[in-house]
Design a protein around this motif. Sequence first.
Motif, PDB file in Angstrom:
ATOM      1  N   HIS A 169     -24.340  -2.865  27.015  1.00 24.54           N
ATOM      2  CA  HIS A 169     -23.281  -1.661  26.511  1.00 24.54           C
ATOM      3  C   HIS A 169     -23.358  -1.720  24.910  1.00 24.54           C
ATOM      4  O   HIS A 169     -23.553  -0.728  24.232  1.00 24.54           O
ATOM      5  CB  HIS A 169     -21.785  -2.051  26.833  1.00 24.54           C
ATOM      6  N   GLY A 170     -23.823  -2.857  24.432  1.00 20.37           N
ATOM      7  CA  GLY A 170     -23.713  -3.121  22.835  1.00 20.37           C
ATOM      8  C   GLY A 170     -25.039  -2.285  22.381  1.00 20.37           C
ATOM      9  O   GLY A 170     -24.824  -1.609  21.430  1.00 20.37           O
ATOM     10  N   LYS A 171     -26.074  -2.252  23.155  1.00 14.57           N
ATOM     11  CA  LYS A 171     -27.339  -1.337  22.758  1.00 14.57           C
ATOM     12  C   LYS A 171     -26.884   0.052  22.672  1.00 14.57           C
ATOM     13  O   LYS A 171     -27.325   0.778  21.832  1.00 14.57           O
ATOM     14  CB  LYS A 171     -28.467  -1.592  23.733  1.00 14.57           C
ATOM     15  N   THR A 172     -25.968   0.579  23.797  1.00 13.66           N
ATOM     16  CA  THR A 172     -25.561   1.926  23.431  1.00 13.66           C
ATOM     17  C   THR A 172     -24.834   2.455  22.394  1.00 13.66           C
ATOM     18  O   THR A 172     -25.303   3.287  21.916  1.00 13.66           O
ATOM     19  CB  THR A 172     -24.953   2.077  24.964  1.00 13.66           C
ATOM     20  N   ILE A 173     -23.982   1.339  22.067  1.00 11.79           N
ATOM     21  CA  ILE A 173     -23.126   1.719  20.718  1.00 11.79           C
ATOM     22  C   ILE A 173     -24.118   1.494  19.720  1.00 11.79           C
ATOM     23  O   ILE A 173     -23.731   2.611  18.800  1.00 11.79           O
ATOM     24  CB  ILE A 173     -21.926   0.529  20.956  1.00 11.79           C
ATOM     25  N   TYR A 174     -24.859   0.658  19.678  1.00 15.45           N
ATOM     26  CA  TYR A 174     -26.022   0.537  18.407  1.00 15.45           C
ATOM     27  C   TYR A 174     -26.582   1.828  18.159  1.00 15.45           C
ATOM     28  O   TYR A 174     -26.509   2.424  17.367  1.00 15.45           O
ATOM     29  CB  TYR A 174     -26.784  -0.525  18.689  1.00 15.45           C
ATOM     30  N   GLY A 175     -26.948   2.371  19.451  1.00 20.65           N
ATOM     31  CA  GLY A 175     -27.895   3.644  19.262  1.00 20.65           C
ATOM     32  C   GLY A 175     -26.845   4.990  18.814  1.00 20.65           C
ATOM     33  O   GLY A 175     -27.366   5.572  17.914  1.00 20.65           O
ATOM     34  N   ALA A 176     -25.639   4.843  19.422  1.00 20.02           N
ATOM     35  CA  ALA A 176     -24.704   5.977  18.979  1.00 20.02           C
ATOM     36  C   ALA A 176     -24.122   5.788  17.730  1.00 20.02           C
ATOM     37  O   ALA A 176     -23.716   6.820  16.882  1.00 20.02           O
ATOM     38  CB  ALA A 176     -23.692   6.112  20.231  1.00 20.02           C
ATOM     39  N   GLN A 177     -23.943   4.490  17.055  1.00 30.24           N
ATOM     40  CA  GLN A 177     -23.093   4.492  15.977  1.00 30.24           C
ATOM     41  C   GLN A 177     -23.541   3.640  14.936  1.00 30.24           C
ATOM     42  O   GLN A 177     -22.901   3.481  13.933  1.00 30.24           O
ATOM     43  CB  GLN A 177     -21.655   3.700  16.486  1.00 30.24           C
ATOM     44  N   CYS A 178     -24.529   3.407  15.193  1.00 27.13           N
ATOM     45  CA  CYS A 178     -25.293   2.458  14.214  1.00 27.13           C
ATOM     46  C   CYS A 178     -26.765   3.014  13.507  1.00 27.13           C
ATOM     47  O   CYS A 178     -27.149   2.648  12.722  1.00 27.13           O
ATOM     48  CB  CYS A 178     -25.351   1.013  14.509  1.00 27.13           C
ATOM     49  N   ALA A 179     -27.611   3.273  14.437  1.00 27.95           N
ATOM     50  CA  ALA A 179     -28.915   3.590  14.235  1.00 27.95           C
ATOM     51  C   ALA A 179     -29.104   4.651  13.318  1.00 27.95           C
ATOM     52  O   ALA A 179     -30.311   4.590  12.419  1.00 27.95           O
ATOM     53  CB  ALA A 179     -29.676   3.809  15.594  1.00 27.95           C
ATOM     54  N   SER A 180     -28.096   5.518  13.149  1.00 26.06           N
ATOM     55  CA  SER A 180     -28.360   6.757  12.143  1.00 26.06           C
ATOM     56  C   SER A 180     -28.557   6.005  10.643  1.00 26.06           C
ATOM     57  O   SER A 180     -29.481   6.582   9.936  1.00 26.06           O
ATOM     58  CB  SER A 180     -27.163   7.395  12.072  1.00 26.06           C
ATOM     59  N   CYS A 181     -27.804   5.078  10.396  1.00 26.97           N
ATOM     60  CA  CYS A 181     -28.023   4.299   9.245  1.00 26.97           C
ATOM     61  C   CYS A 181     -28.945   3.142   9.172  1.00 26.97           C
ATOM     62  O   CYS A 181     -29.898   2.954   8.291  1.00 26.97           O
ATOM     63  CB  CYS A 181     -26.921   3.997   8.456  1.00 26.97           C
ATOM     64  N   HIS A 182     -28.793   2.417   9.988  1.00 24.90           N
ATOM     65  CA  HIS A 182     -29.574   1.063   9.950  1.00 24.90           C
ATOM     66  C   HIS A 182     -30.981   1.211  10.979  1.00 24.90           C
ATOM     67  O   HIS A 182     -31.683   0.041  11.022  1.00 24.90           O
ATOM     68  CB  HIS A 182     -28.658  -0.104  10.890  1.00 24.90           C
ATOM     69  N   GLY A 183     -30.980   2.376  11.446  1.00 26.69           N
ATOM     70  CA  GLY A 183     -32.718   2.483  12.073  1.00 26.69           C
ATOM     71  C   GLY A 183     -32.442   2.056  13.472  1.00 26.69           C
ATOM     72  O   GLY A 183     -31.881   1.141  13.957  1.00 26.69           O
ATOM     73  N   ALA A 184     -33.304   2.703  14.353  1.00 28.25           N
ATOM     74  CA  ALA A 184     -33.590   2.467  15.753  1.00 28.25           C
ATOM     75  C   ALA A 184     -33.994   0.814  16.072  1.00 28.25           C
ATOM     76  O   ALA A 184     -33.736   0.366  16.997  1.00 28.25           O
ATOM     77  CB  ALA A 184     -34.361   3.349  16.480  1.00 28.25           C
ATOM     78  N   GLU A 185     -34.810   0.661  15.141  1.00 25.86           N
ATOM     79  CA  GLU A 185     -35.386  -0.607  15.160  1.00 25.86           C
ATOM     80  C   GLU A 185     -34.774  -1.729  14.288  1.00 25.86           C
ATOM     81  O   GLU A 185     -35.190  -2.685  13.988  1.00 25.86           O
ATOM     82  CB  GLU A 185     -36.736  -0.812  15.032  1.00 25.86           C
ATOM     83  N   GLY A 186     -33.576  -1.401  13.815  1.00 23.57           N
ATOM     84  CA  GLY A 186     -32.742  -2.364  12.931  1.00 23.57           C
ATOM     85  C   GLY A 186     -33.349  -2.492  11.664  1.00 23.57           C
ATOM     86  O   GLY A 186     -32.940  -3.507  10.869  1.00 23.57           O
ATOM     87  N   GLN A 187     -34.284  -1.618  11.411  1.00 22.20           N
ATOM     88  CA  GLN A 187     -35.130  -1.776   9.879  1.00 22.20           C
ATOM     89  C   GLN A 187     -34.334  -1.167   8.816  1.00 22.20           C
ATOM     90  O   GLN A 187     -35.084  -1.436   7.773  1.00 22.20           O
ATOM     91  CB  GLN A 187     -36.444  -1.201  10.249  1.00 22.20           C
ATOM     92  N   ASP A 239     -16.073  -3.743  22.420  1.00 27.30           N
ATOM     93  CA  ASP A 239     -17.326  -2.914  21.651  1.00 27.30           C
ATOM     94  C   ASP A 239     -17.743  -3.582  20.479  1.00 27.30           C
ATOM     95  O   ASP A 239     -19.117  -3.787  20.100  1.00 27.30           O
ATOM     96  CB  ASP A 239     -16.926  -1.419  21.088  1.00 27.30           C
ATOM     97  N   ALA A 240     -17.159  -4.150  19.479  1.00 25.28           N
ATOM     98  CA  ALA A 240     -17.641  -5.005  18.530  1.00 25.28           C
ATOM     99  C   ALA A 240     -18.290  -6.163  18.939  1.00 25.28           C
ATOM    100  O   ALA A 240     -19.286  -6.501  18.240  1.00 25.28           O
ATOM    101  CB  ALA A 240     -16.438  -5.363  17.287  1.00 25.28           C
ATOM    102  N   VAL A 241     -17.893  -6.728  19.807  1.00 24.52           N
ATOM    103  CA  VAL A 241     -18.364  -7.967  20.355  1.00 24.52           C
ATOM    104  C   VAL A 241     -19.827  -7.561  21.066  1.00 24.52           C
ATOM    105  O   VAL A 241     -20.626  -8.273  20.956  1.00 24.52           O
ATOM    106  CB  VAL A 241     -17.498  -8.765  21.396  1.00 24.52           C
ATOM    107  N   ASP A 242     -19.994  -6.454  21.676  1.00 18.07           N
ATOM    108  CA  ASP A 242     -20.812  -5.964  22.575  1.00 18.07           C
ATOM    109  C   ASP A 242     -21.787  -5.644  21.463  1.00 18.07           C
ATOM    110  O   ASP A 242     -23.064  -6.019  21.745  1.00 18.07           O
ATOM    111  CB  ASP A 242     -20.534  -4.719  23.418  1.00 18.07           C
ATOM    112  N   VAL A 243     -21.560  -5.055  20.615  1.00 21.71           N
ATOM    113  CA  VAL A 243     -22.469  -4.486  19.490  1.00 21.71           C
ATOM    114  C   VAL A 243     -23.522  -5.651  18.881  1.00 21.71           C
ATOM    115  O   VAL A 243     -24.500  -5.733  18.477  1.00 21.71           O
ATOM    116  CB  VAL A 243     -22.271  -3.238  18.714  1.00 21.71           C
TER     117      VAL A 243
END
Length: 272
Positions: A169-187, A239-243
């Motif tokens: 579930h954390g991966k889904t949240i990451y894609g939806a709420q974090c990847a726009s700034c931190h990148g799909a590969e966390g880069q 959600d914070a724990v999951d991401v």
Amino acid sequence: MNTFKQRILTLAMLAVASAPALSQSPTVPMPVPDEASIPKGPMGDAIKRGKALLTDTHKQLPKNVGNGLNCTSCHLNAGTTAHASPWVGLVGAFPEYRSRSGKVISLQERINDCFQRSMNGKPLAFDSAEMNAIMAYMKWLSTGVPTGTNVAGRGFEKIDTSLTPDPVHGKTIYGAQCASCHGAEGQGTKNPQGGYIFPPVWGKDSFNVGAGMARMYTAAAFVKHNMPLGQGGTLSAQDAVDVAAYFTQQPRPDYAAKAKDWPKGDRPKDAR
Ligand code: HEC
Ligand code: HEC
């Protein structure tokens, strides 16, 4: 700083200003001194140099920084944001016992811990001009905070460590709420002028496995209050724990000396 980043930082500051006061560990309110109170002369120059080193660390201290971060990538707004591990008041809080070190350590040692772990780099000499400048800035930030007290908002907001993480579930949240700034590969998102506009959260330019941020619940506590930038407090604790369970476990630099951490046997369950 580009205007987009300026805008979200302003939003982040507004979000912090309107956050409800939290009452876990505070003993005294957190004052932040006015820039105008920085004195003229050598002391003022050192304070300003310290602030520059902490906010532009990657560029200014290439021998000591082994990744793409600045100190203020985590200690937001130059170490003045409550629940983003502020530096206000620390000069009167250290020396302090730290379970990870298993002994009483100085503020300089704590700063070097972040150089070696969060910045995946090398420590500064205690008597260097750079360390003294950083100490001068933190001393100025601690103006008016009584020795031996903790400011409200020191460290991070407490998070319920009995929550069971769901990294899928954390991966889904990451894609939806974090990847726009931190990148799909966390880069992260690179700044064409050097460094990062949005810092990486895993990979070779991120913090190493020995960093506090590599611990799932520590990262969750930071994220819950501070991320997505400008919208801190919008994720539920779960959600914070999951991401956090998702991004902290991604590949990142190793830290060999982590084997010596928590020498008294009180290693937390989320330590890597
Ligand atoms: C990747 C995020 C990150 C970066 C970058 C980072 N830190 Fe930290 N820092 C942390 C975390 C997390 C903690 C708290 C760790 C804990 O207590 O478990 C912390 C704690 C500290 C503390 C102690 C705070 C307290 O209340 O006791 C100081 C001082 C500090 N950092 C200084 C620095 C300096 C100086 C730099 C740059 C050289 C830096 N940090 C870079 C994440 C970071
Ligand atoms: C609007 C862009 C944006 C979004 C969306 C965003 N962040 Fe951030 N994040 C930032 C910026 C910018 C910083 C560094 C702050 C600074 O330099 O002042 C940061 C810092 C961080 C850090 C500490 C520094 C590092 O790189 O390790 C972590 C961890 C982090 N964010 C995780 C997340 C997570 C998880 C999400 C999604 C829930 C998220 N962020 C969403 C912009 C964003």
